[in-house]
Design a protein around this motif. Structure first.
Motif, short mmCIF file in Angstrom:
data_model
loop_
_atom_site.label_atom_id
_atom_site.label_comp_id
_atom_site.label_asym_id
_atom_site.label_seq_id
_atom_site.Cartn_x
_atom_site.Cartn_y
_atom_site.Cartn_z
N SER A 179 1.20 3.89 -3.00
CA SER A 179 0.83 5.28 -2.74
C SER A 179 1.95 6.23 -3.17
N TRP A 192 -8.88 -2.09 0.03
CA TRP A 192 -8.75 -3.51 0.34
C TRP A 192 -10.11 -4.11 0.64
N VAL A 194 -4.96 2.34 -2.94
CA VAL A 194 -5.49 0.98 -2.88
C VAL A 194 -6.65 0.89 -1.91
N PRO A 202 -6.54 -6.42 -3.15
CA PRO A 202 -6.27 -5.01 -3.42
C PRO A 202 -6.90 -4.54 -4.75
N GLU A 260 0.84 -1.20 0.00
CA GLU A 260 0.00 0.00 0.00
C GLU A 260 0.88 1.26 0.00
#
Ligand SMILES: C[S@@+](CC[C@H](N)C(=O)[O-])C[C@H]1O[C@@H](n2cnc3c(N)ncnc32)[C@H](O)[C@@H]1O
Length: 371
Positions: free
Chosen positions: A328, A336, A334, A364, A324
């Motif tokens: 980013s 989840w 993302v 994801p 993640e």
């Protein structure tokens, strides 16, 4: 140092290590423990009887202050005791979120650092978590994997599986029980997509063709469907199953690393998915870096098989967060979703090595963050 001197040093370290673990387990005052650490007690030491490190012991005592101190002093966050539990697993078993989070964050920091070092060094150092550099079997070496014969067989439930020999073990390349994960992935990647009637899809890794068959079975068949697959046995099966004749399907018979220039030249994908085999987190991260240039725009969706570290709850959590954070960094946000993969059928692995032992798969879905 002669051999008797080095034996003395090992003996002294062992004694200090035992003393440290025992003192933590006895609940000795913080200052006493600090003193033992300052005397040079090795934080990596795991006791003879149970394989407990000082960090394991502090997690048992649920002593957050001590856990933080040991982490700051360099305790090893991912060592496993004789029961294969990490300190994080112990905190989790007590439902102690504060202690668990400290250990998990130490893991994320350590792995971020390793990933950074790997990105700056030649050759790359693999991530410390699951697949180690000394593993040269088909499970962790793409060259060994591509040179291995694959077996396509049925599991006890009659579901198709694909296995490969890795050293002494047989390991599943793709197992039938993963069907549910693939179904949920396709749903989240395609349902309500702005371009649902004209999808341009890229999938890396054909395996059993589960996800590609699901893409083909969408209410509107994808207009373009690229599949990247290097293994000769898989390619042979794709030929037998008529994949080369399907409208819109384009098959690139190579690794994604070798087709990436062509794929970038095509670009503009509405959906990108990757699920390879025998690759570690560094390879996955290298693919992440390319995703923004493969996607068509903010409505495009990306997913990957989130299976690294899935033999242990803490490792899985660390990988999930690491992915993640790295995504980013490159502008992909993302979301989840939990997919239950709990199955009381202990036979789902047959005689293959188990690689996913958790009840929940964290699915994801990434999109470009234009903020
Ligand atoms: C776990 S399977 C994919 C399963 C697939 N998602 C399905 O639904 O059946 C992994 C596949 O990735 C392929 N593969 C391994 N390394 C690869 C690479 N570097 N590039 C592309 N594919 C790769 C393997 O040959 C294998 O067919």
């Amino acid at each position: 140092m002669d051999s008797s001197e080095s034996a003395d040093t090992v003996h002294a370290l062992t004694e200090l290590g035992e003393l440290l673990v025992d003192s933590v387990l006895r609940g000795e005052p913080f200052d006493t423990i600090k003193h033992i650490v300052q005397e040079g007690a090795p934080l990596w030491y795991q006791n003879e009887s149970e394989g407990l490190s000082a960090l394991h012991a502090a997690a048992y005592m649920q002593d957050a202050e001590l856990v933080q101190f040991l982490i700051d002093e360099g305790a090893v966050w991912n060592s496993m005791d004789n029961m294969k539990n990490t300190a994080g697993d112990i905190a989790l078993s007590f439902n102690n979120e504060a202690v668990y989070t400290m250990i998990r964050n130490a893991g994320i920091r350590a792995e971020m650092l390793l990933a950074l070092l790997a990105s700056r060094s030649e050759p790359e150092e693999p991530s410390s978590l699951v697949i180690r550099s000394e593993d040269v079997t088909a499970a962790a070496s793409t060259d060994a994997f591509l040179a291995s014969k694959l077996k396509f067989i049925k599991d006890k439930n009659g579901q198709e599986i694909c296995v490969v020999k890795a050293g002494e073990d047989e390991i599943g390349v793709m197992m039938g029980w993963e069907q549910n994960i693939m179904q949920e992935t396709v749903k989240s990647l395609c349902e309500g997509h702005e371009s649902a009637n004209s999808l341009k899809i890229l999938n890396i890794g054909f395996g059993l063709g589960i996800i590609d068959s699901l893409f083909q079975a969408l209410p509107t068949r994808p207009i373009t469907h690229y599949i990247v697959e290097p293994h000769p046995d898989v390619i042979q099966r794709m030929k037998e199953q008529g994949w080369y004749q399907k409208p819109g399907v384009k098959i690139l018979e190579c690794k994604w690393q070798d087709s990436i220039q062509d794929l970038l030249a095509v670009g503009g994908f509405d959906v990108v998915y990757t699920d390879t085999f025998s690759e570690d987190y560094n390879a996955l991260r290298a693919f992440f870096e390319l995703v923004p240039d493969l996607l068509a725009g903010p409505e495009s969706r990306f997913s990957f098989f989130n299976g690294l570290g899935a033999t242990n709850a803490l490792f899985y959590d660390v990988y999930t967060h690491l992915a993640e954070l790295h995504l980013s960094d490159i502008g992909i946000e993302v979301k989840w979703q939990d997919v239950s993969v709990y199955n009381d059928n202990s036979d789902r692995w047959g005689s293959t090595r188990e690689y996913f032992l958790l009840p929940m798969y964290r699915l994801p879905i990434g999109t470009m963050n234009l903020m």
